[in-house]
Scaffold this motif. Structure first.
Motif, PDB file in Angstrom:
ATOM      1  N   SER A 137      59.992  73.529  -6.262  1.00  0.00           N
ATOM      2  CA  SER A 137      60.975  72.964  -6.387  1.00  0.00           C
ATOM      3  C   SER A 137      61.023  72.084  -4.672  1.00  0.00           C
ATOM      4  O   SER A 137      60.360  71.658  -3.653  1.00  0.00           O
ATOM      5  CB  SER A 137      62.308  73.960  -5.220  1.00  0.00           C
ATOM      6  OG  SER A 137      62.075  74.602  -6.335  1.00  0.00           O
ATOM      7  N   PRO A 138      62.436  70.752  -4.831  1.00  0.00           N
ATOM      8  CA  PRO A 138      62.425  69.369  -3.804  1.00  0.00           C
ATOM      9  C   PRO A 138      62.378  70.525  -2.288  1.00  0.00           C
ATOM     10  O   PRO A 138      63.222  71.453  -2.643  1.00  0.00           O
ATOM     11  CB  PRO A 138      63.314  68.585  -4.206  1.00  0.00           C
ATOM     12  CG  PRO A 138      63.503  68.830  -5.786  1.00  0.00           C
ATOM     13  CD  PRO A 138      62.707  70.284  -6.054  1.00  0.00           C
ATOM     14  N   ASP A 169      63.719  64.696 -14.864  1.00  0.00           N
ATOM     15  CA  ASP A 169      64.653  64.769 -14.841  1.00  0.00           C
ATOM     16  C   ASP A 169      64.316  66.714 -14.264  1.00  0.00           C
ATOM     17  O   ASP A 169      65.257  67.390 -14.586  1.00  0.00           O
ATOM     18  CB  ASP A 169      65.185  65.034 -16.365  1.00  0.00           C
ATOM     19  CG  ASP A 169      66.055  63.578 -16.456  1.00  0.00           C
ATOM     20  OD1 ASP A 169      65.563  62.961 -16.071  1.00  0.00           O
ATOM     21  OD2 ASP A 169      65.879  63.495 -17.477  1.00  0.00           O
ATOM     22  N   ALA A 170      62.878  67.545 -14.716  1.00  0.00           N
ATOM     23  CA  ALA A 170      63.629  69.088 -13.867  1.00  0.00           C
ATOM     24  C   ALA A 170      63.727  69.408 -12.575  1.00  0.00           C
ATOM     25  O   ALA A 170      63.845  68.406 -12.003  1.00  0.00           O
ATOM     26  CB  ALA A 170      61.783  69.457 -14.832  1.00  0.00           C
ATOM     27  N   LEU A 171      64.263  70.407 -12.735  1.00  0.00           N
ATOM     28  CA  LEU A 171      64.841  70.866 -11.536  1.00  0.00           C
ATOM     29  C   LEU A 171      63.863  71.405 -10.718  1.00  0.00           C
ATOM     30  O   LEU A 171      63.854  71.786  -9.079  1.00  0.00           O
ATOM     31  CB  LEU A 171      66.315  72.091 -11.223  1.00  0.00           C
ATOM     32  CG  LEU A 171      67.020  71.497 -11.937  1.00  0.00           C
ATOM     33  CD1 LEU A 171      68.137  72.451 -12.470  1.00  0.00           C
ATOM     34  CD2 LEU A 171      67.420  70.006 -11.222  1.00  0.00           C
ATOM     35  N   THR A 172      62.691  72.699 -11.274  1.00  0.00           N
ATOM     36  CA  THR A 172      61.728  72.675 -10.966  1.00  0.00           C
ATOM     37  C   THR A 172      60.176  72.205 -11.662  1.00  0.00           C
ATOM     38  O   THR A 172      60.199  71.889 -12.210  1.00  0.00           O
ATOM     39  CB  THR A 172      61.512  74.534 -10.906  1.00  0.00           C
ATOM     40  OG1 THR A 172      61.804  74.948 -12.128  1.00  0.00           O
ATOM     41  CG2 THR A 172      62.826  75.070 -10.286  1.00  0.00           C
ATOM     42  N   SER A 178      60.726  65.223  -5.106  1.00  0.00           N
ATOM     43  CA  SER A 178      61.132  65.405  -5.606  1.00  0.00           C
ATOM     44  C   SER A 178      59.664  65.525  -7.308  1.00  0.00           C
ATOM     45  O   SER A 178      59.300  65.148  -6.996  1.00  0.00           O
ATOM     46  CB  SER A 178      62.518  63.956  -6.272  1.00  0.00           C
ATOM     47  OG  SER A 178      61.185  63.076  -6.072  1.00  0.00           O
TER      48      SER A 178
END
Length: 395
Positions: A387-388, A309-312, A305
């Motif tokens: 990214s995750p 709260d970021a996605l990337t 992760s």
């Protein structure tokens, strides 16, 4: 020439030093044996460590490991780090212990390199080392040697990596092996029936068994799952704020004899504190320096992760890894980030065919915090968003 990389904190002051004389010996020995540059704290240096340092420093790095445009000299500037300086001289900056004549057991001493000092790249017998300059006017054995005039040097030594980027996370990025906060003290109410609290507000807490002065406030932990297997590797608790215990709880007495919760005062916050959030004691702060180094054995894994709260994520952001101390991950490990190869159609054949392009390395991670099965790493460099699920390996 400005050093690439990271900008650190500016020095707080300057301390005048007398002109000093250093033989062109490896930096580790010059710094660890006492050259007038060390702070008051002295670290023991054993004969074995000195011998190891001499042996490593005498070897240096092969000339092919140097950056194509490596300069003959470089003057250290405020905001430099050893990593940033090493990128000037090396293709792979995590090899700087070899170039600088250091070993990992000696990391307590060799960081004492200051803005204003000049470093010289010495090439001998197909290998290279870095050496400090001599005092102005020095001539040894009838030969001219690198020289530098004595001057007032900054009080803050150069750090190995940009410490200011990871220091806030050392006590805030926390992973529990199990959901330990389920039984931790919890906030049950706020004044005036409010639900959210911020800096300076009071809160009322149940479950304080061992009264500590300072606490950290966390949101209910969330499980960290292995991207490949789905297995729970630990529980990440989102840090919200610091809190100070101002009054212990007790009992009301009388007929009902109800419990009176303890009182806390919310300190510096990263997010609003709410009823139901949990408290954990503040551990001793760690200001350890880290030696960037490659793992001694192959390591491969995935990013779980992005912290927050970021996605990337991009450069200077924090990511969680699905490998920890149980897998051989150490603080200071340097890891490569890989971009998954795309699936494309080969239209050059008689009929179109699907092919899988190879993965490509596109970034560098630096591990700064480790837990049993999870680690946190700083993205040092990266070409594309992370990214995750992205893969990492030893460099």
């Amino acid at each position: 020439m400005d050093a690439p990389g990271f900008a650190g904190a500016n020095p707080t002051g300057r301390v005048p030093l007398k002109p000093y004389r250093l033989s062109p010996i490896p930096l580790l020995l010059a710094l660890s044996l006492g050259t007038g540059l060390a702070h008051a704290t002295n670290f023991p240096v054993t004969n074995d460590q000195k011998a190891t340092a001499e042996r490593v420093a005498q070897a240096g790095v092969p000339l092919e490991a140097l950056a194509p445009n490596a300069p003959d000299s470089y003057t250290v500037k405020s905001g430099d780090t050893l990593w940033a300086i090493s990128t000037i001289f090396l293709k792979t900056p995590w090899r700087w212990p070899e170039l600088w004549g250091m070993n990992r057991s000696q990391i307590a001493n060799p960081h004492l390199i200051y803005p204003g000092q000049t470093l010289f790249l010495i090439k001998r017998d197909g290998r290279a080392t870095l050496e400090l300059a001599r005092e102005a006017g020095g001539v040894a054995d009838g030969k001219l040697s690198p020289r530098v005039r004595g001057s007032a040097l900054a009080d803050n030594p150069v750090a190995a990596i940009p410490q200011h980027l990871i220091e806030p996370f050392l006590n805030e990025a926390v992973v529990f092996d199990r959901d330990e906060l389920a039984t931790a003290p919890r906030i049950v109410a706020a004044p005036e029936n409010r639900v959210l609290m911020t800096e300076g507000d009071l809160g009322y807490v149940r479950g304080v068994q061992q009264p500590m002065t300072e606490y950290r406030v966390f949101r209910t932990p969330v499980p960290l799952r292995d991207p490949s297997t789905g297995e729970i590797l630990g529980y990440e608790a989102r840090y919200l704020a610091k809190a100070e215990l101002t009054r212990l709880g007790g009992q009301s007495g009388g007929k009902d004899d109800l419990e009176i919760p303890a009182t806390i005062k919310i300190g510096k916050v990263r997010g609003e504190v709410g009823v139901g959030d949990r408290l954990s004691p503040v551990p001793p702060r760690s200001f350890s320096q880290y030696v960037p180094h490659a793992p001694d054995k192959p390591i491969e894994g995935r990013i779980i992760s992005i912290y927050g709260d970021a996605l990337t994520a991009g450069q200077n952001q924090i990511v969680a890894l699905n490998r920890g101390t149980a897998d051989g991950v150490e603080r200071g490990h340097v890891l490569s980030l890989w971009r998954a190869g795309k699936r494309v159609i080969d239209r050059t054949a008689e009929r179109p065919q699907d092919v899988q392009l190879p993965d490509e390395q596109h970034g560098v991670l630096f591990v700064f915090q480790t837990f049993s099965r999870v680690s946190y790493a700083l993205i040092i460099t990266v070409k594309e968003p992370v990214s995750p699920g992205d893969r990492f390996s030893q460099p």
